[in-house]
Design a protein around this motif. Sequence first.
Motif, PDB file in Angstrom:
ATOM      1  N   ASN A  89      -3.931  34.407 -38.953  1.00 13.77           N
ATOM      2  CA  ASN A  89      -4.054  35.755 -38.434  1.00 13.77           C
ATOM      3  C   ASN A  89      -3.008  35.987 -37.349  1.00 13.77           C
ATOM      4  OD1 ASN A  89      -5.129  38.252 -38.106  1.00 13.77           O
ATOM      5  ND2 ASN A  89      -6.882  37.588 -36.894  1.00 13.77           N
ATOM      6  N   TYR A  90      -2.159  36.977 -37.550  1.00 13.85           N
ATOM      7  CA  TYR A  90      -1.197  37.292 -36.507  1.00 13.85           C
ATOM      8  C   TYR A  90      -1.899  38.145 -35.454  1.00 13.85           C
ATOM      9  CZ  TYR A  90       3.041  38.460 -34.119  1.00 13.85           C
ATOM     10  OH  TYR A  90       4.005  38.585 -33.151  1.00 13.85           O
ATOM     11  N   ALA A  91      -1.695  37.833 -34.208  1.00 10.90           N
ATOM     12  CA  ALA A  91      -2.443  38.519 -33.157  1.00 10.90           C
ATOM     13  C   ALA A  91      -1.540  38.777 -31.965  1.00 10.90           C
ATOM     14  CB  ALA A  91      -3.620  37.643 -32.721  1.00 10.90           C
ATOM     15  N   ILE A  92      -1.976  39.685 -31.123  1.00 12.97           N
ATOM     16  CA  ILE A  92      -1.223  39.999 -29.902  1.00 12.97           C
ATOM     17  C   ILE A  92      -1.090  38.746 -29.027  1.00 12.97           C
ATOM     18  CG2 ILE A  92      -3.280  40.849 -28.640  1.00 12.97           C
ATOM     19  CD1 ILE A  92       0.237  42.324 -28.377  1.00 12.97           C
ATOM     20  N   ASP A  93      -2.039  37.819 -29.162  1.00 11.61           N
ATOM     21  CA  ASP A  93      -1.963  36.578 -28.394  1.00 11.61           C
ATOM     22  C   ASP A  93      -0.946  35.597 -28.990  1.00 11.61           C
ATOM     23  OD1 ASP A  93      -3.805  37.472 -26.598  1.00 11.61           O
ATOM     24  OD2 ASP A  93      -5.513  36.558 -27.615  1.00 11.61           O
ATOM     25  N   ALA A  94      -0.445  35.913 -30.197  1.00 17.28           N
ATOM     26  CA  ALA A  94       0.541  35.030 -30.821  1.00 17.28           C
ATOM     27  C   ALA A  94       1.964  35.544 -30.624  1.00 17.28           C
ATOM     28  CB  ALA A  94       0.243  34.886 -32.310  1.00 17.28           C
ATOM     29  N   GLY A  95       2.119  36.832 -30.441  1.00 22.27           N
ATOM     30  CA  GLY A  95       3.467  37.366 -30.275  1.00 22.27           C
ATOM     31  C   GLY A  95       3.448  38.873 -30.131  1.00 22.27           C
ATOM     32  N   LEU A  99       3.164  47.620 -33.351  1.00 17.45           N
ATOM     33  CA  LEU A  99       2.573  48.740 -34.083  1.00 17.45           C
ATOM     34  C   LEU A  99       2.462  49.991 -33.222  1.00 17.45           C
ATOM     35  CD1 LEU A  99      -0.534  47.626 -36.167  1.00 17.45           C
ATOM     36  CD2 LEU A  99       1.701  48.391 -36.968  1.00 17.45           C
ATOM     37  N   GLY A 100       3.131  51.066 -33.631  1.00 15.81           N
ATOM     38  CA  GLY A 100       2.975  52.334 -32.935  1.00 15.81           C
ATOM     39  C   GLY A 100       1.662  52.966 -33.323  1.00 15.81           C
ATOM     40  N   MET A 444       5.046  51.804 -40.125  1.00 22.47           N
ATOM     41  CA  MET A 444       6.058  52.347 -41.041  1.00 22.47           C
ATOM     42  C   MET A 444       5.577  53.629 -41.699  1.00 22.47           C
ATOM     43  SD  MET A 444       7.032  49.160 -43.398  1.00 22.47           S
ATOM     44  CE  MET A 444       5.349  48.876 -43.873  1.00 22.47           C
ATOM     45  N   TYR A 445       6.528  54.479 -42.010  1.00 24.28           N
ATOM     46  CA  TYR A 445       6.265  55.729 -42.760  1.00 24.28           C
ATOM     47  C   TYR A 445       5.219  56.603 -42.079  1.00 24.28           C
ATOM     48  CZ  TYR A 445       8.881  53.247 -46.346  1.00 24.28           C
ATOM     49  OH  TYR A 445       9.861  52.566 -47.019  1.00 24.28           O
ATOM     50  N   PHE A 446       5.055  56.480 -40.802  1.00 24.17           N
ATOM     51  CA  PHE A 446       4.165  57.335 -40.027  1.00 24.17           C
ATOM     52  C   PHE A 446       4.836  57.556 -38.674  1.00 24.17           C
ATOM     53  CE2 PHE A 446       0.878  58.200 -36.924  1.00 24.17           C
ATOM     54  CZ  PHE A 446       0.161  59.199 -37.554  1.00 24.17           C
ATOM     55  N   PRO A 447       4.851  58.747 -38.146  1.00 26.24           N
ATOM     56  CA  PRO A 447       4.314  59.996 -38.698  1.00 26.24           C
ATOM     57  C   PRO A 447       5.067  60.489 -39.926  1.00 26.24           C
ATOM     58  CG  PRO A 447       5.582  60.432 -36.715  1.00 26.24           C
ATOM     59  CD  PRO A 447       5.474  58.944 -36.826  1.00 26.24           C
ATOM     60  N   LEU A 448       4.323  61.219 -40.765  1.00 32.49           N
ATOM     61  CA  LEU A 448       4.850  61.660 -42.050  1.00 32.49           C
ATOM     62  C   LEU A 448       5.986  62.669 -41.916  1.00 32.49           C
ATOM     63  CD1 LEU A 448       1.430  62.185 -43.876  1.00 32.49           C
ATOM     64  CD2 LEU A 448       2.889  60.154 -43.918  1.00 32.49           C
ATOM     65  N   HIS A 451      11.382  61.089 -41.908  1.00 38.62           N
ATOM     66  CA  HIS A 451      11.698  60.341 -43.124  1.00 38.62           C
ATOM     67  C   HIS A 451      11.850  58.843 -42.844  1.00 38.62           C
ATOM     68  CE1 HIS A 451      13.640  59.279 -46.932  1.00 38.62           C
ATOM     69  NE2 HIS A 451      12.945  60.322 -47.383  1.00 38.62           N
ATOM     70  N   GLY A 452      11.116  58.036 -43.591  1.00 40.48           N
ATOM     71  CA  GLY A 452      11.217  56.580 -43.447  1.00 40.48           C
ATOM     72  C   GLY A 452      10.904  56.108 -42.036  1.00 40.48           C
ATOM     73  N   ALA A 453       9.920  56.748 -41.408  1.00 36.01           N
ATOM     74  CA  ALA A 453       9.647  56.513 -39.984  1.00 36.01           C
ATOM     75  C   ALA A 453       9.357  55.047 -39.640  1.00 36.01           C
ATOM     76  CB  ALA A 453       8.469  57.378 -39.542  1.00 36.01           C
ATOM     77  N   MET A 454       9.814  54.655 -38.451  1.00 36.79           N
ATOM     78  CA  MET A 454       9.476  53.350 -37.874  1.00 36.79           C
ATOM     79  C   MET A 454       9.051  53.633 -36.430  1.00 36.79           C
ATOM     80  SD  MET A 454      12.649  51.111 -39.280  1.00 36.79           S
ATOM     81  CE  MET A 454      13.547  52.129 -40.431  1.00 36.79           C
ATOM     82  N   LEU A 455       7.793  53.373 -36.145  1.00 39.65           N
ATOM     83  CA  LEU A 455       7.219  53.757 -34.848  1.00 39.65           C
ATOM     84  C   LEU A 455       6.875  52.489 -34.064  1.00 39.65           C
ATOM     85  CD1 LEU A 455       6.179  56.195 -33.167  1.00 39.65           C
ATOM     86  CD2 LEU A 455       4.002  55.975 -34.357  1.00 39.65           C
ATOM     87  N   VAL A 456       7.566  52.322 -32.936  1.00 37.35           N
ATOM     88  CA  VAL A 456       7.449  51.099 -32.146  1.00 37.35           C
ATOM     89  C   VAL A 456       6.732  51.393 -30.828  1.00 37.35           C
ATOM     90  CG1 VAL A 456       8.752  49.312 -30.920  1.00 37.35           C
ATOM     91  CG2 VAL A 456       9.625  50.213 -33.080  1.00 37.35           C
ATOM     92  N   GLU A 457       5.640  50.690 -30.574  1.00 40.22           N
ATOM     93  CA  GLU A 457       4.968  50.829 -29.277  1.00 40.22           C
ATOM     94  C   GLU A 457       4.947  49.464 -28.595  1.00 40.22           C
ATOM     95  OE1 GLU A 457       1.029  52.570 -29.248  1.00 40.22           O
ATOM     96  OE2 GLU A 457       0.847  52.289 -27.086  1.00 40.22           O
ATOM     97  N   PRO A 458       5.862  49.239 -27.664  1.00 41.71           N
ATOM     98  CA  PRO A 458       5.928  47.905 -27.062  1.00 41.71           C
ATOM     99  C   PRO A 458       4.819  47.645 -26.044  1.00 41.71           C
ATOM    100  CG  PRO A 458       7.658  49.324 -26.169  1.00 41.71           C
ATOM    101  CD  PRO A 458       6.939  50.131 -27.210  1.00 41.71           C
ATOM    102  N   THR A 459       4.224  48.695 -25.506  1.00 39.46           N
ATOM    103  CA  THR A 459       3.197  48.646 -24.444  1.00 39.46           C
ATOM    104  C   THR A 459       3.766  48.130 -23.132  1.00 39.46           C
ATOM    105  OG1 THR A 459       2.230  46.424 -24.621  1.00 39.46           O
ATOM    106  CG2 THR A 459       1.430  48.108 -26.167  1.00 39.46           C
ATOM    107  N   GLU A 460       2.945  48.171 -22.108  1.00 41.03           N
ATOM    108  CA  GLU A 460       3.370  47.748 -20.775  1.00 41.03           C
ATOM    109  C   GLU A 460       3.375  46.238 -20.618  1.00 41.03           C
ATOM    110  OE1 GLU A 460       0.419  48.800 -21.553  1.00 41.03           O
ATOM    111  OE2 GLU A 460      -1.069  47.550 -20.533  1.00 41.03           O
TER     112      GLU A 460
END
Length: 524
Positions: A89-95, A99-100, A444-448, A451-460
């Motif tokens: 399971n990939y988790a925030i505690d692993a890296g 995900l936006g 990926m692909y959101f928001p619609l 086109h071909g969206a990539m949404l990155v949320e790095p957080t604080e």
Amino acid sequence: MSGMNKQGRPTGVGELGDAGRKTFTGNRGLAQEELLIFERDSGACGVDLDEPNAFEDRLGGNRRKGSVGLPGLSEPDVMRHYVRLSQKNYAIDAGLYPLGSCTMKHNPRLNEKIARLPGFADVHPLQPTKTAQGALELIELVAHWLKVLTGMPAVAMSPKAGAHGELCGMMAIHAALEARGEGDTRTRVLVPESAHGTNPATAALLGYTVDSIPATEDGRVDVAAFKAKLGPDVAAIMLTNPNTCGLFEKDIKEIADALHDVGGYFYCDGANFNAIVGRVRPGDLGVDAMHINLHKTFSTPHGGGGPGAGPVVLSDALAPFAPLPWIIERNGRLKFADVPEQVEEVGGSSFGRMTAFHGQMGMFLRAAAYMLSHGSDGLRQAAEDAVLSANYVLASLKDTMSAPFEGPCMHEALFDDAFLKDTGVETLDFAKAMIDEGYHPMTMYFPLVVHGAMLVEPTESESKASLDLFIDTLADLAKSAKQGEVDRFSGAPYLAPMRRLDETQAARKPVLTWSPPAPAQAAE
Ligand SMILES: *Cc1c(COP(=O)(O)O)cnc(C)c1O
């Protein structure tokens, strides 16, 4: 430089080609190939049970003749199975988990410790409230913080997720309209194109007609188009701010005023509150109802089916309709008002109950620990750092990748696929190649609307070093795509235990149960 890590230290990892070598066991190094637990059935038993003493069978001939069909495994086998699964399971505690729209932030261990305090962890929802005054006080404490941070007079604590909170807020709006005698005539809910999918779904679930509002070139609600849609049949708008393009809706006050002028209510999707907490109070913007995802803004691990919590703050106009139970004070004690008559005494006209009990106690504890350990200045700084991190990613990559909108963003950086044009690489391939580099892909692909969206949320919670490595990795991938190295993408991920799965088939025809090779014998 293959076989070297970033510091130039040999890692022993060979060329990509080696990774494709078949092993006898199916294991890859120390990463074990894991079968389903049923496939591992060895007939062994984890416990030694004595033969039962002679007893009288009272099952009237309905006694099972065949096996139950549960796998038989020894204790170490069971242990290993679940530990190996947990390691997959990939988790925030692993890296880093970019995900936006999901806010995968670090969850301080302090919160976990507090949530496990026996006095709270063992509290039972049916326990007499006079024995659980501390728990009620804690719920009131979190409620107080939420009201202060949002500038709203009331909050419903029981909704169990963001989407559930939306339902709660829209039900309060419906109840308020009914009380005005307009429950049947106001049938339309306005939802901007860039809305999170749960918004139109919530409105539709309650029987409203969803009317979509287009976005402008700069990724925000088209105010003129919005105003053109206003009318006496509009019940509400459901607007996300900051929106799903990671942008602040600058015209929000104007939108709220125009809507109120025609008698509609303003539902704000507050899932992205972590971008503005401590900076802006939604109450000052004219919001009537807004859910807050405690599992996004106020920490708490989420995803994987874990519980969330979606308290809903309400304006004066909607507060009387808040769902049961309410917490009220009687003779110096806190108690739940669980029936309509009890809230009527204090001026309420609740639309009823949404959940069996009072909300997610474990989440309230984590949120309280997070709020109190940060303090109001710390919460504000978390919002500012989240926005800074996202803008650092955006500014560092907007020329190597491509960004659909000009100017700075809020807590998430949005890219489109213009930079991949004519490379033979698509957003999906790009994301899969990130897995080989050890990164969970972004949304990926959101928001619609992009086109071909990539949404990155790095957080604080990511350090600058962590962000730099992420940025360099994406830049390297982008360069590689532009140089025509299609192979790096087309078959990716090369290094994951599973390669390209048939995702359509998996979504449309999921195989969710294991079928034994030979039919098991059922009860007579
Ligand atoms: C996450 C999210 C939701 C839904 O919240 P859940 O807790 O997953 O139900 C709604 N709107 C937005 C903008 C979100 O990011």
